[in-house]
Design an enzyme around this catalytic site. Structure first.
Site, PDB file in Angstrom:
ATOM      1  N   THR A  28       0.946  -1.185  -0.010  1.00 31.45           N
ATOM      2  CA  THR A  28       0.115  -0.077   0.006  1.00 31.45           C
ATOM      3  C   THR A  28       0.814   1.165   0.086  1.00 31.45           C
ATOM      4  O   THR A  28       2.065   1.019   0.356  1.00 31.45           O
ATOM      5  CB  THR A  28      -0.869   0.074   1.400  1.00 31.45           C
ATOM      6  OG1 THR A  28      -1.738  -1.030   1.191  1.00 31.45           O
ATOM      7  CG2 THR A  28      -1.632   1.300   1.514  1.00 31.45           C
ATOM      8  N   ARG A  66     -14.665  -6.312   0.217  1.00 35.68           N
ATOM      9  CA  ARG A  66     -14.145  -5.883   1.461  1.00 35.68           C
ATOM     10  C   ARG A  66     -13.430  -4.513   1.345  1.00 35.68           C
ATOM     11  O   ARG A  66     -12.845  -4.270   0.410  1.00 35.68           O
ATOM     12  CB  ARG A  66     -13.241  -7.152   1.806  1.00 35.68           C
ATOM     13  CG  ARG A  66     -12.243  -6.629   3.200  1.00 35.68           C
ATOM     14  CD  ARG A  66     -11.106  -5.909   2.732  1.00 35.68           C
ATOM     15  NE  ARG A  66     -10.075  -5.826   3.716  1.00 35.68           N
ATOM     16  CZ  ARG A  66      -8.891  -5.187   3.979  1.00 35.68           C
ATOM     17  NH1 ARG A  66      -8.647  -4.482   3.029  1.00 35.68           N
ATOM     18  NH2 ARG A  66      -8.107  -5.173   4.950  1.00 35.68           N
ATOM     19  N   VAL A  67     -13.523  -3.870   2.248  1.00 39.72           N
ATOM     20  CA  VAL A  67     -12.986  -2.225   2.248  1.00 39.72           C
ATOM     21  C   VAL A  67     -12.071  -2.470   3.773  1.00 39.72           C
ATOM     22  O   VAL A  67     -12.642  -2.715   4.692  1.00 39.72           O
ATOM     23  CB  VAL A  67     -14.031  -1.273   2.306  1.00 39.72           C
ATOM     24  CG1 VAL A  67     -13.430  -0.020   2.391  1.00 39.72           C
ATOM     25  CG2 VAL A  67     -15.014  -1.372   1.143  1.00 39.72           C
ATOM     26  N   GLY A  68     -10.968  -1.875   3.601  1.00 42.92           N
ATOM     27  CA  GLY A  68     -10.170  -1.826   4.748  1.00 42.92           C
ATOM     28  C   GLY A  68     -10.165  -0.464   5.335  1.00 42.92           C
ATOM     29  O   GLY A  68     -11.006   0.499   5.222  1.00 42.92           O
ATOM     30  N   ASP A  69      -9.068  -0.200   5.875  1.00 43.40           N
ATOM     31  CA  ASP A  69      -8.774   1.237   6.473  1.00 43.40           C
ATOM     32  C   ASP A  69      -8.489   2.270   5.764  1.00 43.40           C
ATOM     33  O   ASP A  69      -8.685   3.395   6.012  1.00 43.40           O
ATOM     34  CB  ASP A  69      -7.713   1.018   7.723  1.00 43.40           C
ATOM     35  CG  ASP A  69      -6.391   0.656   6.948  1.00 43.40           C
ATOM     36  OD1 ASP A  69      -6.522  -0.119   6.218  1.00 43.40           O
ATOM     37  OD2 ASP A  69      -5.589   1.482   6.965  1.00 43.40           O
ATOM     38  N   THR A 121      -0.784   1.620   7.240  1.00 46.73           N
ATOM     39  CA  THR A 121      -0.593   0.561   6.355  1.00 46.73           C
ATOM     40  C   THR A 121      -0.559  -0.664   7.516  1.00 46.73           C
ATOM     41  O   THR A 121      -0.321  -0.868   8.433  1.00 46.73           O
ATOM     42  CB  THR A 121       0.588   0.611   5.607  1.00 46.73           C
ATOM     43  OG1 THR A 121       0.677  -0.503   4.723  1.00 46.73           O
ATOM     44  CG2 THR A 121       1.923   1.133   6.178  1.00 46.73           C
ATOM     45  N   GLY A 122      -0.890  -2.106   6.758  1.00 45.52           N
ATOM     46  CA  GLY A 122      -1.093  -3.345   7.398  1.00 45.52           C
ATOM     47  C   GLY A 122      -2.323  -3.744   7.189  1.00 45.52           C
ATOM     48  O   GLY A 122      -3.125  -3.103   6.498  1.00 45.52           O
ATOM     49  N   GLY A 140      -5.697  -3.782   7.558  1.00 54.96           N
ATOM     50  CA  GLY A 140      -6.911  -2.638   7.708  1.00 54.96           C
ATOM     51  C   GLY A 140      -7.839  -2.881   9.040  1.00 54.96           C
ATOM     52  O   GLY A 140      -8.169  -1.817   9.213  1.00 54.96           O
TER      53      GLY A 140
HETATM   54  N1  ASP Z   1      -4.371  -1.263   5.034  1.00 50.40           N
HETATM   55  C1  ASP Z   1      -4.405  -1.927   3.745  1.00 50.40           C
HETATM   56  C2  ASP Z   1      -5.894  -2.634   3.781  1.00 50.40           C
HETATM   57  O1  ASP Z   1      -6.169  -3.129   4.838  1.00 50.40           O
HETATM   58  C3  ASP Z   1      -3.411  -2.833   3.464  1.00 50.40           C
HETATM   59  C4  ASP Z   1      -2.114  -2.524   3.559  1.00 50.40           C
HETATM   60  O2  ASP Z   1      -1.749  -1.342   3.967  1.00 50.40           O
HETATM   61  O3  ASP Z   1      -1.167  -3.260   3.074  1.00 50.40           O
HETATM   62  O4  ASP Z   1      -6.557  -2.470   2.804  1.00 50.40           O
END
Ligand code: ASP
Length: 307
Positions: free
Chosen positions: A176, A204-207, A226-227, A229
């Site tokens: 990301t 699916r929607v993340g952060d 990031t990571g 979400g």
């Molecule tokens: N935070 C992002 C999500 O969960 C993914 C990522 O940062 O790698 O969509």
């Protein structure tokens, strides 16, 4: 005011052998943002220019080269936010656009809404003149086939194993991109763009598109997360950083405290970047890697794989 900008290329485990591609890609993207700030430009323009370069770089999980969902296509999430009047725009589940961050900016500038999703976001993008673009690269497609074949049985048995699988293989997330900056007027801005996590469920929607979760700009702090979400959403991590700074914490302490809390609560595989009003960039992560680059004032751009 001291100008500054920091950008990340995703928290996770970077593919072995590609460290230099990641750090050089980030360095070039931060240089683009820096040129705008140094010329008296706005933080918003700087973070957008930085994120566009990262979206166009296929090694990062955003725009072209984004990871594929379980069904084998890209659903893209992005957000931009400016501290002035808390202006914010976002898109989620957007398909077939080259630069989702610029569509998010259009949502902010051209509509009364904050977020558009799915087909509606795509229709809006076309009306705004963003042409059809397939972000799937042959490398990501091959990767998807490989992972999909290996995970099929696991998923079929019990969906919870998907979470464990992603936890054991954090390199499946990551990539990301995000940027945070402060300009010569003291205005802060943040932008974040992602393909989400590999093999995510359709829808699916993340952060990343949510202000206060994956992306945030206040008069005190601009930040991008990031990571995985789901952990960032449950912590409202970027907003939490700003609240701590508002209460008097230094930016470095605020970022460390929020990350520490996510570790205690969820053992979260996440990373954070932030810049403060005084131009101090901070990067911290709980994953092995989080390629990032930054500069402050007249200093040179520093680019590295780990904080
Ligand atoms: N935070 C992002 C999500 O969960 C993914 C990522 O940062 O790698 O969509």
């Amino acid at each position: 005011m001291t100008i500054a900008l920091i950008a990340h290329g995703g928290a996770g485990r970077w593919r072995p052998g590609s460290d230099d591609d990641a750090t050089e890609g980030l360095r070039a993207a931060v240089e683009a943002g820096r040129a705008i700030l140094a010329g008296g430009g706005r933080a918003l323009d700087a973070v957008c220019a930085t994120v566009v370069m990262l979206e166009d770089n296929p090694i990062f999980n955003a725009g072209t080269g984004a990871v594929l969902n379980f069904d084998g296509f890209c659903e893209l999430d992005a957000c931009v936010m400016e501290s002035r009047e808390a202006r914010v725009g976002a898109v989620c589940g957007l398909q077939r656009v080259r630069n989702p961050v610029l569509v998010a900016r259009k949502v902010m500038e051209e509509t009364d809404h904050v977020m558009l999703t799915g087909d509606g976001a795509q229709r809006f993008a076309r009306v705004m003149g963003f042409p059809d673009h397939d972000p799937v690269t042959p490398e990501r497609r091959a990767d998807w086939f490989d992972k999909r074949n290996r995970i099929d049985d696991v998923l079929g048995e019990h969906a919870l194993k998907m979470r464990r699988f992603l936890k054991d293989h954090p390199e499946y997330a990551g990539g990301t991109v995000g940027a945070a900056a402060v300009d010569g007027q003291g205005v802060l801005a943040a932008a974040t763009s992602t393909g989400g996590v590999t093999l995510k469920m359709v829808g699916r929607v993340g952060d990343s598109p949510f202000p206060g979760a994956g992306n945030y700009a206040s008069p005190h702090v601009a930040a991008s997360a990031t990571g995985t979400g789901e952990f960032v959403l449950r912590s409202l991590a970027t907003r939490a950083i700003s609240e701590r700074v508002e209460q008097g914490a230094s930016l470095a302490d605020a970022v460390a405290a929020v990350l520490g809390r996510m570790g205690e609560d969820f053992d979260a595989d996440v990373g954070l970047i932030a810049v403060g009003r005084l131009g101090t960039p901070v990067a911290l992560h709980r994953t092995k890697d989080m390629p990032h680059a930054f500069f402050s004032g007249a200093g040179a751009v520093v680019s590295r794989m780990r904080a």
